[in-house]
Design a protein around this motif. Structure first.
Motif, PDB file in Angstrom:
ATOM      1  N   LEU A  74       0.838  -1.203   0.000  1.00 25.07           N
ATOM      2  CA  LEU A  74       0.000   0.000   0.000  1.00 25.07           C
ATOM      3  C   LEU A  74       0.877   1.259   0.000  1.00 25.07           C
ATOM      4  O   LEU A  74       0.642   2.184  -0.786  1.00 25.07           O
ATOM      5  CB  LEU A  74      -0.916  -0.026   1.219  1.00 25.07           C
ATOM      6  CG  LEU A  74      -2.006   1.046   1.328  1.00 25.07           C
ATOM      7  CD1 LEU A  74      -3.144   0.544   2.209  1.00 25.07           C
ATOM      8  CD2 LEU A  74      -1.469   2.347   1.908  1.00 25.07           C
ATOM      9  N   ILE A  75       1.886   1.281   0.872  1.00 17.34           N
ATOM     10  CA  ILE A  75       2.774   2.446   0.936  1.00 17.34           C
ATOM     11  C   ILE A  75       3.559   2.592  -0.361  1.00 17.34           C
ATOM     12  O   ILE A  75       3.782   3.712  -0.851  1.00 17.34           O
ATOM     13  CB  ILE A  75       3.716   2.336   2.147  1.00 17.34           C
ATOM     14  CG1 ILE A  75       2.921   2.345   3.461  1.00 17.34           C
ATOM     15  CG2 ILE A  75       4.741   3.472   2.145  1.00 17.34           C
ATOM     16  CD1 ILE A  75       2.126   3.608   3.704  1.00 17.34           C
ATOM     17  N   ARG A  76       3.967   1.466  -0.970  1.00 16.72           N
ATOM     18  CA  ARG A  76       4.699   1.538  -2.230  1.00 16.72           C
ATOM     19  C   ARG A  76       3.836   2.157  -3.333  1.00 16.72           C
ATOM     20  O   ARG A  76       4.303   2.997  -4.101  1.00 16.72           O
ATOM     21  CB  ARG A  76       5.175   0.152  -2.666  1.00 16.72           C
ATOM     22  CG  ARG A  76       6.144   0.196  -3.859  1.00 16.72           C
ATOM     23  CD  ARG A  76       6.114  -1.082  -4.648  1.00 16.72           C
ATOM     24  NE  ARG A  76       4.820  -1.348  -5.243  1.00 16.72           N
ATOM     25  CZ  ARG A  76       4.333  -0.733  -6.314  1.00 16.72           C
ATOM     26  NH1 ARG A  76       5.048   0.214  -6.921  1.00 16.72           N
ATOM     27  NH2 ARG A  76       3.143  -1.038  -6.796  1.00 16.72           N
ATOM     28  N   ILE A  77       2.567   1.744  -3.410  1.00 19.66           N
ATOM     29  CA  ILE A  77       1.650   2.303  -4.401  1.00 19.66           C
ATOM     30  C   ILE A  77       1.528   3.815  -4.209  1.00 19.66           C
ATOM     31  O   ILE A  77       1.578   4.594  -5.174  1.00 19.66           O
ATOM     32  CB  ILE A  77       0.271   1.627  -4.296  1.00 19.66           C
ATOM     33  CG1 ILE A  77       0.354   0.155  -4.700  1.00 19.66           C
ATOM     34  CG2 ILE A  77      -0.755   2.357  -5.166  1.00 19.66           C
ATOM     35  CD1 ILE A  77      -0.898  -0.636  -4.350  1.00 19.66           C
ATOM     36  N   LEU A  78       1.355   4.229  -2.960  1.00 21.26           N
ATOM     37  CA  LEU A  78       1.224   5.657  -2.679  1.00 21.26           C
ATOM     38  C   LEU A  78       2.505   6.407  -3.035  1.00 21.26           C
ATOM     39  O   LEU A  78       2.460   7.504  -3.589  1.00 21.26           O
ATOM     40  CB  LEU A  78       0.908   5.867  -1.193  1.00 21.26           C
ATOM     41  CG  LEU A  78      -0.484   5.471  -0.718  1.00 21.26           C
ATOM     42  CD1 LEU A  78      -0.586   5.638   0.797  1.00 21.26           C
ATOM     43  CD2 LEU A  78      -1.557   6.294  -1.412  1.00 21.26           C
ATOM     44  N   ALA A  79       3.663   5.822  -2.713  1.00 17.73           N
ATOM     45  CA  ALA A  79       4.933   6.503  -2.945  1.00 17.73           C
ATOM     46  C   ALA A  79       5.233   6.661  -4.425  1.00 17.73           C
ATOM     47  O   ALA A  79       5.846   7.649  -4.835  1.00 17.73           O
ATOM     48  CB  ALA A  79       6.070   5.747  -2.260  1.00 17.73           C
TER      49      ALA A  79
END
Length: 373
Positions: A74-79
């Protein structure tokens, strides 16, 4: 044939799909937020409406219990879309989940409820004089009736200007102690934020002047079974930045020509892109392994996540620097996304623990050198 250990549950996949649907809008708005150094509040609201907090909150404190694997993705997608939004979401989760778990025996349900309803949380642990040792505060709190009083400062507090609750630490009787603090007139934001990268996080310096650390808001220290939101998310931020930087340099190479052919036909470009893409995939694979270690509760989890951060930080910088080389003068313009990816990639290296500190720790372990010897 057994299923992959990295598979997501149905609810996790649904959450990731909702976040992916938001990502194009976040990416389109990211340059403006960066230029203005403005917190992307609309993005944070959209994440809340997508169910971010309820999903991230562990089961033992009343949430859905997102796995480390799914949280990292999830954090990777956002980043990849907007690393400032990813960083704000990560620190919000670290503080909100942290306070819910650290105070579970007392007021944890209050913080869990606040987190679920969308109140904003921020991590206020790093001190100007403590460097990377954010879990080992140097500033003492003196006892008063009902708790303790802190005079000091905390730096790089992402989203501090919109925070309803802060996770703060201080020395109490010579030992680190952790508290939930609701900012009041004794907590001041020092408006010095003018950084190169992750500008939209507005990670300001806070000063505490006779700020009461309430005894009934005190929690225990972090434990090995707690949800490791920040260690799990930091590698993912750099991986997302690397993904965005790679996409930008590929787009540039495809649309720019030299000697009548696209830059993609230059052999040096092919060699360099093959190198960074392979190392990016290796860092991504190791990060998945580290997150799996976290979900399994394995003893090597923190070491694995530290190594994952080191690998992800370095490859993000290498991809972004290659983007500048391939982009040439046009990639150096402020209108190009290439320069923003370079600035954001550098910021990942500086987040605790920095690549220098991690390299020292891992080097000591590999060589059998005892810390402090």
């Amino acid at each position: 044939m057994s299923s992959s250990p990295y598979a997501f549950t149905g609810p996790e996949q649904e959450l990731l799909d909702r976040v992916r649907a938001l990502a194009p809008r976040f990416a389109a708005d990211a340059p403006g937020y960066d230029e203005r150094a403005e917190i992307p509040a609309a993005n944070l609201t959209a994440l809340h409406e997508a169910g971010f907090e309820a999903a991230v909150l562990p089961v033992d404190v009343g949430g859905d219990g997102l796995s480390h694997q799914a949280f990292g993705e999830l954090i990777r997608i956002l980043a990849e879309a907007d690393p400032s939004t990813a960083t704000l979401a990560l620190m919000h989760a670290g503080a909100g989940v942290g306070l819910a778990q650290l105070t579970a025996d007392t007021v944890g349900s209050f913080y869990a409820d606040e987190f679920r309803r969308g109140a904003r949380f921020a991590v206020a642990l790093s001190e100007p004089a403590s460097g990377n040792k954010f879990l080992q505060p140097q500033q003492p709190a003196r006892p008063v009736e009902g708790g303790f009083v802190l005079d000091g400062a905390k730096r790089f507090v992402s989203g501090s200007e919109i925070a309803d609750h802060l996770l703060v630490n201080a020395l109490v009787d010579g030992e680190p102690a952790f508290f939930g603090v609701e900012p009041d007139h004794t907590v001041e934001v020092v408006p010095i934020w003018d950084t190169l990268g992750l500008r939209a996080t507005r990670s300001q310096l806070l000063t505490f002047s006779d700020t009461v650390l309430r005894a009934d808001r005190r929690g225990r220290g972090p434990g090995p079974t707690d949800f490791a939101a920040i260690p799990a998310g930091l590698p993912a931020i750099s991986l997302g930045v690397a993904d965005a930087a790679l996409a930008a340099l590929i787009e540039h190479a495809r649309t720019r020509t030299i000697d009548g052919a696209p830059l993609t036909h230059q052999q040096w470009v092919q060699y360099e892109v093959a190198d960074v893409e392979s190392r990016l995939e290796a860092a991504r694979a190791y990060t998945r392994l580290a997150l799996w270690h976290a979900d399994q509760g394995r003893p090597e989890t923190l070491g694995s996540l530290s190594r994952a951060k080191l690998l992800a930080n370095r490859i993000a910088v290498d991809v972004a620097q290659l983007g500048v080389r391939i982009g040439g003068a046009s990639g150096y313009l402020r209108t190009s996304p290439i320069q923003r990816h370079l600035r954001d990639a550098q910021a990942g290296q500086l987040m605790a623990y920095s690549t220098e500190v991690l390299s020292g720790q891992l080097g000591q372990q590999i060589l059998g050198v005892r810390p402090g010897s």
